[in-house]
Design an enzyme around this catalytic site. Structure first.
Site, short mmCIF file in Angstrom:
data_model
loop_
_atom_site.label_atom_id
_atom_site.label_comp_id
_atom_site.label_asym_id
_atom_site.label_seq_id
_atom_site.Cartn_x
_atom_site.Cartn_y
_atom_site.Cartn_z
N HIS A 84 8.22 -31.56 -1.40
CA HIS A 84 7.06 -30.52 -1.00
C HIS A 84 5.95 -30.60 -2.00
CE1 HIS A 84 9.58 -28.66 2.34
NE2 HIS A 84 9.49 -29.87 2.42
N GLU A 86 4.49 -28.06 -3.00
CA GLU A 86 4.56 -26.84 -3.74
C GLU A 86 5.41 -27.27 -4.96
OE1 GLU A 86 4.92 -27.04 -0.63
OE2 GLU A 86 4.74 -25.00 0.38
N HIS A 260 13.51 4.14 -11.64
CA HIS A 260 12.62 4.94 -10.50
C HIS A 260 11.61 4.23 -9.77
CE1 HIS A 260 13.82 9.36 -12.11
NE2 HIS A 260 14.93 8.63 -11.97
N CYS A 291 8.86 12.46 -12.28
CA CYS A 291 9.81 13.12 -13.61
C CYS A 291 8.90 12.91 -14.98
CB CYS A 291 11.02 12.44 -13.63
SG CYS A 291 11.16 10.83 -14.17
N CYS A 294 8.53 9.11 -15.97
CA CYS A 294 7.60 8.42 -15.18
C CYS A 294 6.15 8.71 -15.15
CB CYS A 294 8.10 8.69 -13.74
SG CYS A 294 9.59 7.55 -13.33
#
Length: 412
Positions: A84, A86, A260, A291, A294
């Site tokens: 292919h 790609e 998270h 939090c 984060c």
């Protein structure tokens, strides 16, 4: 390295110095496409019969100075290799002497979108080449009704690829770069075909990133206590990134595998290698406010991306009575990451853009606005206690508008 038994549809099994699978194998690089061939193979008809080959036109640009280093065209290679286009490019890229210490912008113009197997190889390639940003423009979507092919396109986007259908500017660029210097003349119903392909792609990508109605109403519900039947309310983050040229990228994350949702979001946006010379607007809708850790990472992300305008809307405040969590909200607001509480307009926008609602308008739950006002007053009290003025007043005018698994949860 050669493998005489490699078919092109097998997984790429050789290993490069960066730990990426690859093969240096049968491929044919050409520089130009005949005009008749381009107009036949790139014609974006709804039903494109007889177009059994894929053309991949590419450019490799050094990001530091926007210098075009390479460009060319790959085609699917027929039997016995069945390689292919790609995979031909990925093989070629490994054989090209490019520095791992520099960043590169790679652009593909393709007559057909990648198949699921190629999509998997592209994602692996990007995972092992964080210095490469890949943008793919496709003239037509290959087997777009097949669930496996749909998942392949979603995996591409989730893996960091910027995937779009070709519109007039992309056809024009591809024509001038890989066909000839004459003016590109669209065919009959060209713009109608462009619109149809784009709507189909947006529907595929949108559905892959949509929340179920029940999930939205449980997780984004801003009542002080979870409603019966009780379900744990965890962190969901829905985001929309708008580029200066109007391109949109959307997605949803939840807490998963020790990360998270905010950290997963930062990792996702960082993998896109945003152009530091361009401006971006990112809007996030969160079920819980961040939090402390984060919040710190979001502030650091904003500091390292000064041209990104990051806005955070939250449905509820997480551990808002604890001083460390109040400090997290203070840190965000003083880091030019304004935080505000979702009201009815924001819930409606989030519903329209991130929920698989089958065209149903958003219906408010009981006491939504009362809860929202109460949470917003609490947020303003927290910010004022830290000496922060109200930075959220102007956010109420923001409208996203229509577009053509937890660590331990976050229970307060």
């Amino acid at each position: 390295m050669e493998r005489s038994d490699w078919s092109g549809r097998d997984s790429l099994e050789e290993v490069c110095p960066r730990g990426c699978r690859w093969t240096a194998h049968y491929r044919k690089l050409i520089e130009q496409i005949y005009k008749k061939a381009f107009r036949f193979y790139f014609r974006n008809l709804r039903y494109a019969y007889g177009r059994n080959n894929t053309f991949l036109c590419f450019q490799v640009i050094r990001e530091q100075n926007n210098e075009v280093l390479h460009k060319g065209v790959f085609l699917n290679q027929p039997s016995p290799f069945r390689l292919h286009a790609e995979l031909s490019f990925l093989s070629w890229f490994h054989d090209t002497e490019l520095s791992f210490d520099e960043n590169y912008k790679v652009t593909w113009y393709m007559s057909w979108s990648p198949c699921p197997e190629c999509a998997k190889e592209i994602v692996t390639f990007l995972d092992n080449h964080h210095n490469v940003t890949l943008t793919i423009y496709v003239a037509r979507l290959y087997y777009h009704w097949n669930p496996t092919y749909k998942e392949g396109l979603r995996a591409l986007v989730q893996g960091g690829t910027r995937l779009y259908t070709m519109a007039f500017p992309e056809f024009e660029d591809c024509w001038s770069l890989f066909v000839c210097n004459e003016t590109f003349r669209p065919w009959e119903n060209f713009h109608k075909c462009c619109s149809l392909q784009d709507k189909t792609l947006q529907k595929i990508l949108r559905r892959g990133k949509m929340l179920k109605e029940e999930t939205f109403r449980v997780q984004f519900n801003n009542a002080h206590k979870a409603q019966k039947p009780y379900r744990r309310r965890v962190t969901y983050l829905c985001y929309q990134l708008q580029e200066a040229n109007g391109n949109l990228t959307k997605g949803c994350f939840r807490n998963k595998k020790g990360l998270h949702a905010e950290r997963r979001f930062i990792k996702r946006i960082s993998s896109m290698k945003l152009d530091q010379a361009q401006s971006y607007q990112i809007t996030c809708y969160l079920t819980w406010s961040p939090c402390p850790l984060c919040a710190q990472e979001l502030a650091q992300f904003k500091h390292s991306h000064p041209r990104v305008q990051l806005k955070v809307f939250v449905s509820r405040l997480y551990f808002h009575w604890k001083r460390t969590y109040q400090e997290a909200l203070h840190r965000l607001c003083t880091s030019q990451v304004p935080v505000t509480v979702m009201g009815l307009p924001e819930f409606a926008d989030c519903w329209d853009n991130f929920v698989d609602h089958q065209s149903e308008p958003f219906k408010s739950w009981d006491k939504l606005e009362q809860y929202s006002n109460s949470i917003e007053r609490r947020l303003l009290q927290i910010l004022k206690s830290w000496g922060v003025d109200d930075l959220t007043a102007n956010l109420r005018t923001l409208q996203l508008g229509p577009t053509s698994p937890p660590v331990a949860g976050r229970d307060p």
